[in-house]
Design a protein around this motif. Structure first.
Motif, PDB file in Angstrom:
ATOM      1  N   GLU A  70       0.840  -1.189   0.000  1.00 29.04           N
ATOM      2  CA  GLU A  70       0.000   0.000   0.000  1.00 29.04           C
ATOM      3  C   GLU A  70       0.883   1.250   0.000  1.00 29.04           C
ATOM      4  O   GLU A  70       1.989   1.226   0.519  1.00 29.04           O
ATOM      5  N   GLU A  71       0.363   2.325  -0.552  1.00 30.13           N
ATOM      6  CA  GLU A  71       1.126   3.582  -0.674  1.00 30.13           C
ATOM      7  C   GLU A  71       1.662   4.066   0.672  1.00 30.13           C
ATOM      8  O   GLU A  71       2.831   4.430   0.787  1.00 30.13           O
ATOM      9  N   ASN A  72       0.792   4.093   1.691  1.00 30.70           N
ATOM     10  CA  ASN A  72       1.236   4.605   2.993  1.00 30.70           C
ATOM     11  C   ASN A  72       2.321   3.736   3.615  1.00 30.70           C
ATOM     12  O   ASN A  72       3.239   4.242   4.262  1.00 30.70           O
ATOM     13  N   GLU A 123       5.612   4.484   1.740  1.00 31.71           N
ATOM     14  CA  GLU A 123       6.193   5.760   2.184  1.00 31.71           C
ATOM     15  C   GLU A 123       6.904   5.609   3.520  1.00 31.71           C
ATOM     16  O   GLU A 123       8.014   6.120   3.707  1.00 31.71           O
ATOM     17  N   LYS A 124       6.249   4.901   4.440  1.00 33.06           N
ATOM     18  CA  LYS A 124       6.843   4.717   5.771  1.00 33.06           C
ATOM     19  C   LYS A 124       8.156   3.941   5.683  1.00 33.06           C
ATOM     20  O   LYS A 124       9.153   4.303   6.291  1.00 33.06           O
TER      21      LYS A 124
END
Length: 159
Positions: free
Chosen positions: A136-138, A141-142
């Motif tokens: 997932e995108e989030n 990013e993390k």
């Protein structure tokens, strides 16, 4: 709509119905039993087993692999046993010895499962990997923010 006449169908088709039932049950039961992983995700690790995040995508991927391996485990016993029974029926064994049908099926299926179960579990490693860009995108990013050099993460797929 005209349905095929049951008399025209091969007896082997009827003997394969339990395979469809088992595969269907696996497709429903495993995701239901692991619903918390689908809702909350699974823990992701780097190569040194440091926790780097949690992903629902990895959970769904792992559960799909478990469903596939469970269906693969069922196939040999549930395909080879009906074929053996069909061959033995055509040769008249069960007409001469009607009591032998259940023991022959049970013993043969048990023999096949001795090999099919470990092979089915070995199809997919319990510790699975997934590329960070597939998450997932989030989560991506993390991970990229905290661990910029990590391109692949690991998770416990289960059996």
């Amino acid at each position: 709509m005209k349905y095929p006449n049951r008399a025209n169908l091969s007896p082997i088709i009827g003997r394969l119905v339990p395979l469809v039932a088992v595969a269907s049950a696996n497709c429903i039961n495993i995701p239901m039993m692991r619903m918390q992983e689908i809702k909350n995700g699974v823990t992701l690790y780097d190569e040194e087993n440091n926790v780097v995040g949690v992903s629902k995508t990895a959970a769904k991927t792992g559960i799909s692999a478990v469903v596939a391996s469970r269906c693969a485990m069922a196939c040999p016993g549930m395909i080879l046993t009906p074929i053996l029974v069909e061959i033995l029926s055509k040769r008249g064994l069960f007409k001469r010895y009607p009591w032998a049908n259940a023991p022959v099926q049970t013993l043969f299926c048990g023999f096949v499962l001795i090999f099919a179960t470990p092979l089915g579990c070995a199809c997919f490693s319990q510790r699975a990997s997934i590329k960070v860009n597939k998450l997932e995108e989030n989560v991506q990013e993390k991970i990229k923010k905290s661990y910029p050099n990590v391109e692949v993460v690991w998770y416990n797929k289960g059996l």
